[in-house]
Motif scaffolding. Structure first.
Motif, PDB file in Angstrom:
ATOM      1  N   PHE A  76     -90.229   5.659  69.514  1.00  0.00           N
ATOM      2  CA  PHE A  76     -88.840   5.205  69.685  1.00  0.00           C
ATOM      3  C   PHE A  76     -88.254   5.672  71.005  1.00  0.00           C
ATOM      4  N   SER A  88     -89.054   4.608  73.939  1.00  0.00           N
ATOM      5  CA  SER A  88     -89.650   3.700  74.907  1.00  0.00           C
ATOM      6  C   SER A  88     -88.768   3.490  76.123  1.00  0.00           C
ATOM      7  N   ARG A  89     -87.632   4.178  76.209  1.00  0.00           N
ATOM      8  CA  ARG A  89     -86.894   4.127  77.483  1.00  0.00           C
ATOM      9  C   ARG A  89     -86.906   5.482  78.165  1.00  0.00           C
ATOM     10  N   PRO A 130     -88.869   7.964  80.350  1.00  0.00           N
ATOM     11  CA  PRO A 130     -90.094   8.047  81.145  1.00  0.00           C
ATOM     12  C   PRO A 130     -90.867   9.310  80.796  1.00  0.00           C
ATOM     13  N   ILE A 190     -81.009  14.349  82.689  1.00  0.00           N
ATOM     14  CA  ILE A 190     -80.141  14.107  83.843  1.00  0.00           C
ATOM     15  C   ILE A 190     -79.737  12.628  83.880  1.00  0.00           C
ATOM     16  N   TYR A 191     -80.456  11.784  83.124  1.00  0.00           N
ATOM     17  CA  TYR A 191     -80.043  10.389  83.004  1.00  0.00           C
ATOM     18  C   TYR A 191     -79.036  10.264  81.868  1.00  0.00           C
ATOM     19  N   GLU A 192     -77.896   9.664  82.183  1.00  0.00           N
ATOM     20  CA  GLU A 192     -76.857   9.489  81.161  1.00  0.00           C
ATOM     21  C   GLU A 192     -77.429   8.741  79.959  1.00  0.00           C
ATOM     22  N   GLY A 193     -78.259   7.725  80.250  1.00  0.00           N
ATOM     23  CA  GLY A 193     -78.768   6.866  79.191  1.00  0.00           C
ATOM     24  C   GLY A 193     -79.789   7.524  78.285  1.00  0.00           C
ATOM     25  N   LEU A 194     -80.205   8.750  78.611  1.00  0.00           N
ATOM     26  CA  LEU A 194     -81.224   9.403  77.786  1.00  0.00           C
ATOM     27  C   LEU A 194     -80.682  10.624  77.062  1.00  0.00           C
ATOM     28  N   ASP A 224     -78.749  11.004  74.638  1.00  0.00           N
ATOM     29  CA  ASP A 224     -78.699  10.952  73.173  1.00  0.00           C
ATOM     30  C   ASP A 224     -80.056  11.166  72.530  1.00  0.00           C
ATOM     31  N   LEU A 225     -81.121  11.287  73.347  1.00  0.00           N
ATOM     32  CA  LEU A 225     -82.452  11.458  72.757  1.00  0.00           C
ATOM     33  C   LEU A 225     -82.789  12.922  72.506  1.00  0.00           C
ATOM     34  N   LEU A 277     -83.735  14.067  68.793  1.00  0.00           N
ATOM     35  CA  LEU A 277     -85.046  13.565  68.382  1.00  0.00           C
ATOM     36  C   LEU A 277     -86.154  14.398  69.037  1.00  0.00           C
TER      37      LEU A 277
END
Lengths: 297, 579
Positions: free
Chosen positions: B472, B474-475, B477, B485-489, B491-492, B495
């Protein structure tokens, strides 16, 4: 105890498929996992393939692992019978069946996805001027380097890699709703340009020139990730990608043009043209120039 | 043959003092069983080193830049226990290198190949005992290089186990030692493979036709062919990279690239050339790392189902097909690399084709279970676990073989999930099953069943807890020291913390195995010749077998899977038994 083991194996497809469906349909706690919302038409097609193949895979997973668990449940030796196991050595019809059916499914899959691949990687957009068709010129030249991204916008001449290019670092602003072509090159090692929302990834290989194209359907701020190991600072090689309206974009470009002073350009540009010359591109010079002009590291 | 078999002519008699006896038995060992055990022990030791590196990777992903327990302050006292990003790159590079080249390949081909091939085909030893000895000796320079590389600039190779130039060419000296180590490992494997091929072709016992060989031997045979053909390519590529680094050649360097503030290259090289050469070996290597396990799993499942292996010939043909196709699919590692995009289509087709023989194997294993009288012993549980996990790894392989989908998941944790389902959840479970199965033959004692089952249960649960959620991500890297440091990551993070806790649990679980392994070696119940009532030849001799293997020359009368044969009263029918 035998029942315990068969239940353990039966749980694998149950939990596996439950979590795949949760991720696919956004159910907690996996609601935010898997992929962010797609920003482009090409991305939607990839999502359909991604979900479709996963559903197929989930179906096969259920069939096979459930059969394994059921076999353990049913055929375990509980010591209550003297009967021997069945003496079956092979079954040619079964072998042919479970070769041919998957083969047909795979052939279908193989042909079905070719179009999407071609759209993403092979059919570079073209423009037709005076009846002559040619590749659409790239709007931005992307130069990847350890550990950041340089973006050179085509200036008034509409061509990248010319004198009037506009240079921006680690920020890519693009108009939404337009087909955009990027040209990408690397200054040093292999990097990879990944924007999850666009379902777009392309390695940038030194010595080669790559083109990518996409069309974002809405205004949104996303991130560009480097997905090819490029050294100790690989993890911080990120850039912002902002899709804005055409009007905002034009205003922003105009602003960059005025900020892009000749002194800065002179300090940054290598002494000779990069291509076809043996002179060095100096990263030190770039850093020094940025420091002189008050840029952050 | 039977008269000369007990004493090997090149080993002097085991007299003299303790030191010379030790040296002659273990250092100059030409007995395939001793060499097999040497491979087994060194691989298991490296398995724990590689596992530690993995846990350190997981620690950083769950609690980035925090003080790692115990080791943090030992290694990074000046930064308060916080690891450096370069150190993180070293961790995953060395984890992969050690697990692939020092654990899985040597334990499958080196340990089990050596131990089992002569016993299973009814030979007294390998065809070339001294070449065999040399193939283990070549592991030691590799060990030395890798250990030394931890003390060279950059403190361990850190360009990824794939070592893509130009990055790898500009890394510190540790990379040169890494390349040397890989050359030594490769030469070791090549010597082993020549030996296996010759032994299997030339030294089978009377009556042991090719289609009476157990699947284990078939797995090793096909693996040896792959090694013999693919390794020279890797060795050449490694030497080319080494000369790029040390002799300033430019096989892999295009012109005008600048790294480390000003290294110019004269050019003429091609970056993608390395990737083609590397994956031409390293994709077959994926099958080198699983075909022997598939063979062993087939034997163990058939034995504990008390039922013939379903579709023996299709199983042999499918292994051969996997190996053949394995040579023409390497490009699927390079869909996103900038390789010709039309070429990707042909690699996609050959990759998808591999799903067919793999599927045939899975269906035949299930066919073997069906209608059997299953004995759920520890080795059987590990092998059924292998099949179930291989289904997951195989299916995610189909997902990735679709190039448009691969655009998204290439170089993300989805790939990490897939490769761990194939290499850990399949190969390593198969290896553990094989250890539980052949331990009585190797050491003459049984392993503890209760501890074995606890080991299986915890490993199975924790491995799925560690690796399944990676599908899960898969976004996210891979090979990124701090994904947050990536905003989009961001929330991971929870997990990832869950996966790390499972990984730590999985690491601790292996201590049960260590205790069981060494405890059983000394205190386990005595095993007779054939504790599992199995059919194959190795179970007809004493446990452990003496130098020369068989007291009587075995004569083979039937295939290896005649379990529950209607013409006999017992539920097994050894290959040598006169009816």
């Amino acid at each position: 105890m035998n029942r315990f083991w068969s239940v353990l194996f039966l749980l694998v497809p149950v939990l596996g498929i439950a979590s795949i469906l949760m991720a696919m349909y956004g159910v907690a706690p996996l609601e935010s996992a898997w992929l962010p919302k797609s920003l482009s038409q090409a991305g939607d097609t990839i999502d359909q393939l991604f979900n479709g193949i996963h559903l197929l895979a989930a179906f096969i997973l259920a069939g096979t692992v459930f059969t394994i668990g059921w076999a353990l449940w049913r055929f375990s030796d509980r010591g209550d019978s003297d009967a021997k196991a069945l003496y079956i050595t092979h079954n040619t019809k079964l072998e042919i069946t479970w070769t041919v059916i998957p083969a047909l499914i795979l052939v279908f899959l193989a042909f079905f996805q070719m179009k999407s691949w071609a759209e993403n990687k092979m059919e570079r957009p073209t423009v037709t001027v005076n009846g002559v068709s040619s590749f659409k010129p790239p709007m931005v030249m992307v130069k990847a380097k350890r550990f950041g991204w340089e973006f050179y916008y085509a200036g008034d001449d509409g061509v990248v890699e010319t004198e009037d290019d506009i240079f921006v670092e680690n920020l890519l602003v693009l108009p939404a709703g337009e087909e955009i072509v990027l040209q990408m090159e690397s200054r040093d090692v292999i990097h990879s340009f990944y924007v999850p929302e666009l379902r777009l990834k392309q390695d940038i290989v030194p010595g080669m020139t790559q083109f990518v194209w996409f069309n974002a359907r809405e205004e949104k701020e996303v991130e560009i990730m480097c997905t090819e190991l490029c050294g100790w600072g690989h993890y911080m090689m990120k850039a912002d990608l902002n899709f804005v309206s055409r009007a905002q974009f034009d205003a922003w470009i105009a602003e960059q043009k005025s900020a892009y002073s000749p002194e800065f350009k002179k300090a940054v540009e290598p002494t000779a043209s990069l291509r076809g010359s043996s002179s060095l591109y100096s990263a030190e010079r770039l850093i020094a120039a940025q420091a002189d002009l008050g840029f952050e590291k | 043959m039977a008269e000369t078999s007990v004493e090997n002519s090149i080993t002097p008699d085991h007299k003299g003092n303790v030191v010379s006896r030790f040296v002659w038995t273990y250092v100059f060992a030409t007995d395939h069983k001793v060499i097999g055990l040497q491979f087994l022990f060194s691989s298991l030791i490296w398995f724990f080193v590689g596992g530690f590196l993995a846990l350190a990777v997981r620690w950083q992903l769950a609690w980035p830049w925090s003080d790692m327990p115990i080791f943090g302050h030992m290694l990074f006292a000046e930064s308060g226990g916080q690891m450096s990003p370069g150190f993180y790159n070293m961790l995953f590079t060395m984890h992969a290198t050690i697990m692939i080249f020092f654990v899985i390949i040597p334990i499958l081909a080196g340990a089990f190949g050596n131990y089992l091939i002569p016993l299973m085909v009814g030979a007294e030893d390998m065809a070339f005992p001294r070449l065999n000895m040399l193939s283990y000796w070549f592991m030691w320079p590799a060990f030395a290089c890798i250990i030394l590389s931890f003390f060279m600039p950059e403190y361990g190779a850190s360009a990824g186990w794939t070592s893509y130039p130009p990055l790898s060419v500009f890394q510190g000296d540790a990379q040169s030692l890494w390349l040397l180590a890989m050359v030594f490992v490769g030469v070791s494997s090549m010597m082993g493979s020549i030996n296996y091929l010759t032994t299997i072709i030339q030294m089978r016992a009377p009556g042991m036709t090719m289609f009476r060989m157990p699947m284990t031997v078939w797995g090793m045979f096909i693996t040896a062919i792959m090694q013999a053909f693919a390794l020279p390519v890797l060795t050449a590529a490694l030497l080319m990279q080494l000369s790029d680094r040390l002799l300033m050649t430019g096989f892999f360097l295009p012109e005008n690239i600048a790294v480390n503030n000003g290294v110019a290259t004269s050019g003429g090289g091609q970056v993608l050339l390395w990737q083609h050469l590397f994956w031409f070996y390293s994709h077959p290597a994926v099958y080198i790392m699983i075909l022997p396990a598939m063979g062993m799993v087939s034997d163990i499942i058939s034995c504990f189902s008390r039922k013939p292996l379903f579709g023996y010939r299709p199983m042999v043909y499918s292994i051969t097909a996997i190996a053949g196709l394995g040579f023409i699919v390497w490009g699927h590692h390079m869909f996103i690399s900038g390789m010709n995009h039309t070429l990707a289509m042909s690699f996609m087709v050959s990759t998808m084709l591999i799903a067919l023989p793999s599927g045939i194997k899975v269906f035949n294993w299930i066919g073997t279970l069906w209608g059997g009288k299953l004995q759920l012993t520890t080795p059987m549980l590990f092998c059924v676990g292998f099949v179930a996990m291989f289904v997951i790894g195989g299916l995610s392989g189909i997902v990735m073989s679709a190039p448009p989908v691969d655009i998204v998941i290439h170089d993300t944790y989805y790939i990490v999930a897939h490769l761990h389902y194939v290499l850990f959840a399949s190969s390593v479970l198969g290896v553990l099953g094989a250890i539980y199965f052949w331990f009585p033959k190797m050491f003459g004692r049984m392993m503890n069943e209760r501890l074995g089952k606890i080991h299986f249960f915890l490993t199975f649960v924790f491995l799925n807890g560690t690796f399944f959620p990676m599908h899960f991500l898969s976004r996210m890297p891979r090979r990124v020291a701090d994904p947050y440091i990536y905003e989009g990551l961001k929330d991971l993070l929870p997990l990832n913390q869950f996966m790390t806790i499972c990984a730590i649990g999985m690491g601790l679980t292996q201590l049960i195995f260590v205790a069981n392994f060494f405890g059983s070696m000394f205190f386990g119940a005595k095993a007779g010749r054939n504790p599992w009532n199995a059919n194959t030849l190795e179970w007809t001799t004493v446990s452990p077998p003496p130098h020369g293997n068989f007291d009587v020359q075995p004569v083979v009368r039937r295939g290896p899977y005649e379990y529950s044969h209607p013409e006999t009263d017992s539920d097994f029918f050894p290959q040598t038994k006169t009816s």
